[in-house]
Design an enzyme around this catalytic site. Sequence first.
Site, PDB file in Angstrom:
ATOM      1  N   GLU D  29       0.848  -1.185   0.000  1.00 41.43           N
ATOM      2  CA  GLU D  29       0.000   0.000   0.000  1.00 41.43           C
ATOM      3  C   GLU D  29       0.888   1.241   0.000  1.00 41.43           C
ATOM      4  OE1 GLU D  29      -2.070  -0.857   3.605  1.00 41.43           O
ATOM      5  OE2 GLU D  29      -2.988  -2.651   2.748  1.00 41.43           O
ATOM      6  N   LEU D  58      -6.157  -2.015  -0.711  1.00 43.21           N
ATOM      7  CA  LEU D  58      -5.916  -2.052   0.726  1.00 43.21           C
ATOM      8  C   LEU D  58      -6.387  -3.388   1.278  1.00 43.21           C
ATOM      9  CD1 LEU D  58      -6.679   0.904   3.128  1.00 43.21           C
ATOM     10  CD2 LEU D  58      -6.196  -1.428   3.812  1.00 43.21           C
ATOM     11  N   GLU D  60      -4.370  -6.640   3.187  1.00 43.56           N
ATOM     12  CA  GLU D  60      -3.118  -7.307   3.571  1.00 43.56           C
ATOM     13  C   GLU D  60      -3.125  -8.790   3.246  1.00 43.56           C
ATOM     14  OE1 GLU D  60      -4.429  -4.890   5.288  1.00 43.56           O
ATOM     15  OE2 GLU D  60      -2.804  -3.442   5.408  1.00 43.56           O
ATOM     16  N   HIS D 129       0.314   1.496  15.833  1.00 44.27           N
ATOM     17  CA  HIS D 129       1.467   1.857  15.013  1.00 44.27           C
ATOM     18  C   HIS D 129       2.783   1.611  15.760  1.00 44.27           C
ATOM     19  CE1 HIS D 129      -1.687   3.820  12.718  1.00 44.27           C
ATOM     20  NE2 HIS D 129      -0.840   4.102  11.762  1.00 44.27           N
TER      21      HIS D 129
HETATM   22  C1  LIG Z   1      -5.312  -3.020   8.035  1.00 42.65           C
HETATM   23  C2  LIG Z   1      -4.676  -1.696   7.826  1.00 42.65           C
HETATM   24  N1  LIG Z   1      -3.794  -1.545   6.835  1.00 42.65           N
HETATM   25  C3  LIG Z   1      -3.171  -0.371   6.636  1.00 42.65           C
HETATM   26  C4  LIG Z   1      -3.441   0.698   7.452  1.00 42.65           C
HETATM   27  C5  LIG Z   1      -2.722   2.022   7.223  1.00 42.65           C
HETATM   28  N2  LIG Z   1      -3.660   2.985   6.673  1.00 42.65           N
HETATM   29  C6  LIG Z   1      -4.307   3.853   7.476  1.00 42.65           C
HETATM   30  S1  LIG Z   1      -5.458   4.723   6.651  1.00 42.65           S
HETATM   31  C7  LIG Z   1      -5.097   3.970   5.188  1.00 42.65           C
HETATM   32  C8  LIG Z   1      -5.870   4.328   3.966  1.00 42.65           C
HETATM   33  C9  LIG Z   1      -7.334   4.161   4.174  1.00 42.65           C
HETATM   34  O1  LIG Z   1      -8.035   4.565   3.049  1.00 42.65           O
HETATM   35  P1  LIG Z   1      -9.606   4.500   3.031  1.00 42.65           P
HETATM   36  O2  LIG Z   1     -10.054   3.161   3.474  1.00 42.65           O
HETATM   37  O3  LIG Z   1     -10.045   4.940   1.694  1.00 42.65           O
HETATM   38  O4  LIG Z   1     -10.072   5.509   4.151  1.00 42.65           O
HETATM   39  P2  LIG Z   1      -9.751   7.073   4.233  1.00 42.65           P
HETATM   40  O5  LIG Z   1      -8.488   7.213   5.002  1.00 42.65           O
HETATM   41  O6  LIG Z   1      -9.648   7.585   2.846  1.00 42.65           O
HETATM   42  O7  LIG Z   1     -10.878   7.695   4.967  1.00 42.65           O
HETATM   43  C10 LIG Z   1      -4.087   3.051   5.366  1.00 42.65           C
HETATM   44  C11 LIG Z   1      -3.509   2.217   4.279  1.00 42.65           C
HETATM   45  C12 LIG Z   1      -4.362   0.493   8.482  1.00 42.65           C
HETATM   46  N3  LIG Z   1      -4.670   1.476   9.341  1.00 42.65           N
HETATM   47  N4  LIG Z   1      -4.959  -0.706   8.657  1.00 42.65           N
END
Ligand SMILES: Cc1ncc(C[n+]2csc(CCOP(=O)(O)OP(=O)(O)O)c2C)c(N)n1
Lengths: 357, 357, 326, 326
Positions: D29, D58, D60, D129
């Site tokens: 990602e 997104l 994993e 984190h």
């Molecule tokens: C399982 C997981 N993978 C990766 C992350 C890191 N991460 C946090 S927000 C994000 C993007 C999320 O995008 P979206 O689902 O479109 O929500 P938005 O932030 O746009 O509201 C990522 C990859 C996470 N929090 N949880």
Amino acid sequence: MSATVASFSVEYHQFLDRDGRLIGDDIPELAKDFEKLISIYKLMVQTRTFDFKAIALQRTGKLGTYASCLGHEAAQISIGSAMREEDCFAPMYRDYGTQLYRGVTMTEILLYWGGDERGSDYSGPRHDFAWCVPIATQCLHAAGAAMVYKLRDEKRVAVTVVGDGGSSKGDVLEAINAASAYDLPLVIVIMNNQWAISVPRSKQNRAKTLAQKGLGAGLHSAQVDGNDYIASHLVMEEAIERARNGEGASVIEMITYRLTDHTTADDASRYRENAEVEEAWKSEPIARLRKYLESEGQWDDKKQSKLEKEVAEVIDVAVKEYLNTPSPGIASMFDYMYAELPHDLQAQKEFALKEAE
Amino acid sequence: MSATVASFSVEYHQFLDRDGRLIGDDIPELAKDFEKLISIYKLMVQTRTFDFKAIALQRTGKLGTYASCLGHEAAQISIGSAMREEDCFAPMYRDYGTQLYRGVTMTEILLYWGGDERGSDYSGPRHDFAWCVPIATQCLHAAGAAMVYKLRDEKRVAVTVVGDGGSSKGDVLEAINAASAYDLPLVIVIMNNQWAISVPRSKQNRAKTLAQKGLGAGLHSAQVDGNDYIASHLVMEEAIERARNGEGASVIEMITYRLTDHTTADDASRYRENAEVEEAWKSEPIARLRKYLESEGQWDDKKQSKLEKEVAEVIDVAVKEYLNTPSPGIASMFDYMYAELPHDLQAQKEFALKEAE
Amino acid sequence: MPKVAMVEALSLAMGSELRADKDMVIMGEDVGINGGVFRATSGLQEEFGDLRVIDTPLAETMICGMAVGMAAQGMRPVIEAQFMGFVYAMVDHMISHAGRMRHRTRGRLSCPMVLRMPFGGGIHAPEHHSESTEAMFAHMPGIRVVIPSSPSRAYGLLLASIRDPDPVVFLEPKRIYRWGKEEVEDDGEELPLDVCFLLRDGTDVTLVSWGAMIKETLEAADKLAEQGISAEVIDVATISPLDMDTIIESVEKTGRCVIIAEAARHCGVAAEIAANLADRGIYNLLAPVKRVTGYDTVIPLYRMEMKYLPSVERILNTVKKVFAVS
Amino acid sequence: MPKVAMVEALSLAMGSELRADKDMVIMGEDVGINGGVFRATSGLQEEFGDLRVIDTPLAETMICGMAVGMAAQGMRPVIEAQFMGFVYAMVDHMISHAGRMRHRTRGRLSCPMVLRMPFGGGIHAPEHHSESTEAMFAHMPGIRVVIPSSPSRAYGLLLASIRDPDPVVFLEPKRIYRWGKEEVEDDGEELPLDVCFLLRDGTDVTLVSWGAMIKETLEAADKLAEQGISAEVIDVATISPLDMDTIIESVEKTGRCVIIAEAARHCGVAAEIAANLADRGIYNLLAPVKRVTGYDTVIPLYRMEMKYLPSVERILNTVKKVFAVS
Ligand SMILES: Cc1ncc(C[n+]2csc(CCOP(=O)(O)OP(=O)(O)O)c2C)c(N)n1
Ligand SMILES: Cc1ncc(C[n+]2csc(CCOP(=O)(O)OP(=O)(O)O)c2C)c(N)n1
Ligand SMILES: [Mg+2]
Ligand SMILES: [Mg+2]
């Protein structure tokens, strides 16, 4: 021999165009309920002003990483306004609009991003789930909550939100499937703000809509302009009442736009064009509702100034309360791990307290 | 304002009815390719005879738990016959029909269920994946294989199979989504045999079809009578050639029935009615194809007796080879863990060898 | 009172608590009419209905994620992973949510759920049906990990696990599901979730084990007795929290300790016990602390699995070593 | 040669191998144009294109499951979990497939993949984190687990990990991503994946650590030197396989060992090291083997996280204890 055994479609809903004009022939009652619309408008302004304040706090070192909700105000608040208090909300991490509507305080939001677990001890509905960082997992918690209401025969609905990015995760799809299998009182909102950090919507998959993920398990599925409060509220209300009345779960895709960086730790200029963002500002929800209210003679600059002053004041109080919250203390690391502290943790707690002396 | 933004449908395909009569007007060429149909019929009979033999071996303590493929012969072999050797197959655990077609040997199948890893060292296409017990995980391996072929610009297709039960798992849905996102040369077959051990299809979800899971990500999705070899082969062939030609991935639901216990460790009489099974026998694939071939003057009792004798002989050879395979030996526990044995495992291997002395 | 096997004792405990607590529900694949693939929930759906004993779609993440949600909303889900080899899709919800719910919300929400599963090898099962990865769960904060080794301990520990206000991973050693039948009174009495069980008194060496390996460990103790060596046998039973006091007390007396575990050695639970002895127990040790464990390989398919699993002989050989050196 | 930080050294290594091996691809990602949230893949998509450095949906489980499939078909995927807190949906494919592919097929198929991720606390990050659950991976057979603690080790170990014919979990201590800059020659030279690194010679006590805690451990060694105590410092670097020989050799000399790890204590990797000392090293020990670790709690949100993480002071206090007793 071939025969069609199943067919489906996804409808898109919108009432206010981006200039705040009503479109279509069927004007809903809500469009004339100005008392309600004004109170919603006020909360939208408060949400955004608070958001700016939180970013300012982060920039000055008074808050940790913060995920802004800029641009999502209508969509988020429409979820709040379509729910009842006894319903259950399972948020992602930037759902402040919904949460403020439901009674979570600004101080609590700041505490959470300020690195203090007490932020999740909401004064809002005590049964709502906490902010959820592991993307999409909240969808299954909501399905579990819905299962409880169903098993107990309570007329309550669980509502959850996941992003366009998050909609690619198995948890969402398993929640959709569970909702179908158990006919759960559940509404899953896919908040499509076009970006998952740096990954655009188009890279999540090539389907025309994200709403159609619900069709995979036969759920009611719809798409709505998430920057149009009126349409969003009505679509959510319908979905929630269906769920409440045992008519099944829904997947609602709300189309909106993340107007700023993903979080304060992000720099969106690395990966997206300014032109796109500028264009998106033209559709943003607050100006749109304001224009509509103004065109209906329900709002003016004077009211706006008064509102801004009021909002600044309540935010000020919340920030002070946040900044004045004393440390949770060493013991707090241990005390909430279990209802009763096991012997090993008891020993570690004593060690930690002694070390801190 | 509401507007339809997307619509979809799922088609069902069948050519041979359960009494082996051709139905519909559009009679495909394959229905008249008797050479091919007879060779397929022979493999179906061999597959079933082998299956009975494996169960007998288990009952007499000469084989471990075994998952029968009884009733799935047409569906499985249709997958094999629609694939090319260079394509990649990622099976679940009972896909012997496909595998025998592709060159996996009966001895290898017996070795695997006889508790010997050497069974998965297929003589069949060396790049095919091994049997996969953690349900649905194979779908993502197939997506990975498809990604390799796409990145390397090879005209190869990955094909995988998952059950009606397994179709509820996130892995399948993430594989469907990946296929859409990367436009992968992938075909996911949902082998709907109506049961997941004791859980009937109806408990997986309330959707009309399982094929429609593909619609969630905008994939080509179809349903086929999996007990009709002709329809199954044609539907698979179309899906595989689409994939090969860069026209996208598919989800194919094959409707069949698990005619016996889930595995030899299961007792299906605990949870399903005999009447249902008896009814299902009336649709089973081998009698159906035989009736069709007979009605076309292509098959008779004499040919059948000869076939049965031949099949019994080759199975006998395979069983002997299996039973005479010597122990893999202690060292085999260690030798395949890494390309090169790390120091800690080297020490453990020496310990184990010494202990065994 | 008729004697029952462990798997029946588990069934008794679940029935008893389903009767006592209307908030308890059982969920899992095949737990309903089929009674689970090992029959641990046999007859329960018949007695309590399909709203209390609930078959699920085939989706482990879903089962666990929903259980977290249900527990947080006031129910007591007891979920099943059909085999430990299929629990890994549940790991995310266990570590990210079940073990954190109370801490995250300062007690506003909690997660009183039980995740049961059969584990371990030795039953000639297919691939992925013989796993022993209890260490993975033992390392997760906020989660108790409990492993019975007899019918009566199974009964009392499972009852306590279901009633516990926090998440419990309950691991059932399937190799001894039907071994060592005992009279088990269905009296609703629970056992504590934070103490070891002393199974045999001894003075010369402490044998520490849990789960199915208790069988070989007790056999080894018998054999040692014949050789004039008095072995104390401790069933750890709750690997998290771990009752080191009982183990250290025993080693104070015996001066020697051998830990027997079926799992792979590297970073297994046996290491934690030995590490504690290297710290708090060091001055009592007359000999090296030895571990008898599975190898750091995949547990092989069944033709070789008995070569993988620690045998009575392997235990005896190791005990011999800790006497050779003093 | 300009000095680079660890995160840049990682980027150099990946660029070098992308250049050398056309089968290598990077997936994850935000690894593309964004260069990863920590910029570890910065510039790589620009240089190698989006068919070599691939942004993913997104998901994993998908990333990991596809990587297993890709590796088995002859490519060398280097995948990223954005933070260790989000790796748990990958656990199933790692343990059930990546670590078993070669064994299962008798070498017919293999799984040369790398799963990279930043781990550990101390950067004021949000919930989930700051995880340190390396023990979970160290316990999985068939998987190497590698943790660098300096830019040059990061470079050489990552290169070796990518080239290794088996799956490697590569854990990046993000707290020191930008600490301790060094000159790193981009010469394609790899480092071995099965030895500890001796960072400092000493005679009185052996300090064993890995990852970001190396920073505090080295600081503690400096402080101890001021107090006249000569500490040997070992960076374990590869926690699976673990090079115990180097550690035991050191303890033969010093007689004392303190293990410093950021992870929760119970069943962590530190226990494995101590357990080995309780066995093979016991006759050399002049004092209890002590562990300085995180607590068996969730790592708290950032207001309290520095109270959770082992500090230089906590290390010094513990070292004091192993001298008090001899
Ligand atoms: C399982 C997981 N993978 C990766 C992350 C890191 N991460 C946090 S927000 C994000 C993007 C999320 O995008 P979206 O689902 O479109 O929500 P938005 O932030 O746009 O509201 C990522 C990859 C996470 N929090 N949880
Ligand atoms: C992840 C996982 N969960 C549970 C199991 C145990 N199990 C083996 S087969 C099976 C039912 C599978 O049903 P279905 O997917 O319909 O395939 P079928 O056996 O009918 O071919 C179950 C639950 C497993 N192997 N993997
Ligand atoms: Mg988004
Ligand atoms: Mg099935």
